[in-house]
Design a protein around this motif. Sequence first.
Motif, PDB file in Angstrom:
ATOM      1  N   LEU A 142      18.634  -7.174 -16.661  1.00 55.50           N
ATOM      2  CA  LEU A 142      18.695  -7.244 -18.343  1.00 55.50           C
ATOM      3  C   LEU A 142      17.117  -7.367 -19.148  1.00 55.50           C
ATOM      4  N   LYS A 143      16.972  -6.455 -20.105  1.00 52.52           N
ATOM      5  CA  LYS A 143      16.161  -5.945 -21.062  1.00 52.52           C
ATOM      6  C   LYS A 143      15.803  -6.564 -22.336  1.00 52.52           C
ATOM      7  N   ILE A 144      15.355  -7.548 -22.234  1.00 48.52           N
ATOM      8  CA  ILE A 144      14.553  -8.313 -23.618  1.00 48.52           C
ATOM      9  C   ILE A 144      13.364  -7.876 -24.860  1.00 48.52           C
ATOM     10  N   LEU A 145      12.831  -7.553 -25.932  1.00 47.49           N
ATOM     11  CA  LEU A 145      12.120  -7.892 -26.330  1.00 47.49           C
ATOM     12  C   LEU A 145      10.748  -8.257 -26.480  1.00 47.49           C
ATOM     13  N   SER A 146      10.027  -7.727 -25.712  1.00 47.08           N
ATOM     14  CA  SER A 146       8.146  -8.029 -25.324  1.00 47.08           C
ATOM     15  C   SER A 146       8.203  -9.174 -26.599  1.00 47.08           C
ATOM     16  N   PRO A 147       7.137 -10.338 -26.845  1.00 43.61           N
ATOM     17  CA  PRO A 147       7.020 -10.901 -27.509  1.00 43.61           C
ATOM     18  C   PRO A 147       6.168 -10.651 -28.242  1.00 43.61           C
TER      19      PRO A 147
END
Length: 734
Positions: A142-147
């Motif tokens: 699962l890849k999610i945008l870095s803050p």
Amino acid sequence: MRKSPDNNPLTTLQIINQQCNAFEDAWQSTGQPNLQSFIPNNLSKPHQNRLLQNLIELDIDYRNLIHQPSTPQTYLDQFPHLDPDWIKNLLNQSNSEPTTHPNILAPGANIGEYRIESLIGKGGMGIVYKATHKHMNRPVALKILSPHLFDSTAEKRFEREVKTAAALNHPNLAQAFDAGRHRLTPFLISEYVPGQNLHDHITQHGQLSIKQTINIILQTANALHHAHQKQIIHRDIKPSNLMLTDDNQIKILDLGLATTLNIQSDLTLSTAMLGTVDYMAPEQAENPSAASVQSDIYSLGCCLHFLLTAQPCYPGNSAISKLLAHQKSPVPSLKSIRNDVSDPLNDVFQKMIAKKPADRYHSMDQVMTAIQESQSISSDISKKPIRKLTQPITILTSIIMLILITIYWLVSIYQSGEKITGNHETSYIFDTNSTSKQKLRSTDNKSFVPTPSTSKKPELLLNENAIQNLSRMAKEQYEIHGLIWAQVMPGQFVMGDDRIVNARPTSQVTLTHPYLMTTTEITVAQFRKFVKATGYTTQAEQQTGWGYVNGAWRRGPYSWRKMGDIQITDQLPAINISWNDANAYCDWLNSLSNNKLVYRLPTEAEWEYACRAGEQSENLNRQINDSQSWYAVNSGGRVHEVATKNANALGLYDMRGNESEWVLDFYGPYTPTTEEFTIINPTGPKSGSARVQRGGNFNDGIQNIDPAARRGANPNEPTRGAFRVIATLQPISE
């Protein structure tokens, strides 16, 4: 006066980006690296401070992820010149970030249908976790945008990555499964690939053998060629993005830097250096938007060097020295480090990393051909002699065996009550629901004469009349359970192809029993009949499948019933079929029969033997491909109705191209054999996690629709798969 590197803004950004990447790599591999060691002495003080601020932001993020939060004193003890208020504000912002940005997640957290298990890594575009689909209990990445990248520009780039990943389907590319948003945060779900990346593998174990390296480079080049055919470049090919699985298969990770070649995007990359300097082409380092197919070729050449030498092409103490070396230093020689590297292979490597893109190969297809040819030249491989049976059969015995098998086979079909509907001159279909008689499609291909199961030459075994009779029987066709079948006689052939990485080594294979094979892949109409009779629901209908939408294949609510913009017709092959679905269809056929025939998927050997129909790979030229196959050159990127191209010499349609076909075997390497042995009725490995698909599909190039081409796929996943069935007197146990 020439400016120093430190006065060049783009070069400074390159150095800062490169050091931040190295810092993150160190966090992911060793944990809690020393900040000071990542600040080059040749940077000016203002730029050192700028880099330090970036590193501290990353350090705070990583400490929070492992539940070891920082304090102001953590950094003030090392760097007393820092502003204490700046550090306090940064820490306060970080402490509130999990609420503001829900993509910083602890184990056990949920995003939609997915449960976070652990952190895999953090890259330039996002954070990657190992997660589990809660209902299917399937591990995924699962890849999610870095803050710190959570803004509209980064979001658009991430959305472009999702679309890019959805357009690609290749066994050496980590497959994209799903995408969506969770509390306004975009995420991408892709295949979880267990194993070790090549950077870590080489660091731990040292350089690879030439054979291992060639295998890896060819797999990678093959996958990149597939991406390039979709007008997509990767931009960040490096050993840490190449995952080596337990069965020695390569999976390319991180399409986060990929861009579409024919789209002039307004998302400029000039404000950040994308990629890693040790593997970056000179033109890409100078202008990131200038990256091309040749840039990926350059990066792969640098990977080739690293795998064989355990060191980069241009070692250096700083990013700027490496960048300059890639631009100005002479191209290195592999032979200066390893004396077992052949001249032809060294020549290929040096052309891959030529300074000017025009001096490199024009495509990954050319790279693969050049590497394979370099191995043939360096090894001076001569044609293998035909392998002998362990117990040679006499000519008379062979004739008797062949006649008895054929008689028993034909009698069994007659006794089954299923009528033979062909004659010796022309084959016909008799539709049980119609009184009409429809002539089968003719073919100009030469007839297939099976090679008898013996080490002797065919002409010594059978006279001309016997060969003609066997050829005629091989072209006989039947109707059973509403399906049209071609008969395949037993024989011997060379299985595999030494030019294809996962189809080596070639082996002499003997098939001792005849079988019937459906002349086409199972069609939508034929599969519908099965579903209507049984109420069966495919795995794609229970999960997700593949559909063709706005000119690209996408994962979503698609199945054999619905494929996006493609109009479903009765004569399309039933696709979005998993291996398990295909076996359920065979079980249904077996439940209808009260005769001796057994219906099942073909083994790899049975499939390849029927596909070849007496031809070797080198004889399957472009003309044959175009007349018999829907593939990348002529398909328009989509599947076509069955039997719209010519049949092969056995009367079988679409064996190569159109859609990949499931076969019975587990996926694994071929078993080497000695020159004195033949393999009789092989059934592949006894266990494994993947099953084999054969024939390639409409998106594949010539190499991937070769009769020996093969790929492994999850038996629970549709992977747009299709299938055909064989009928035999011989049941098979796995």
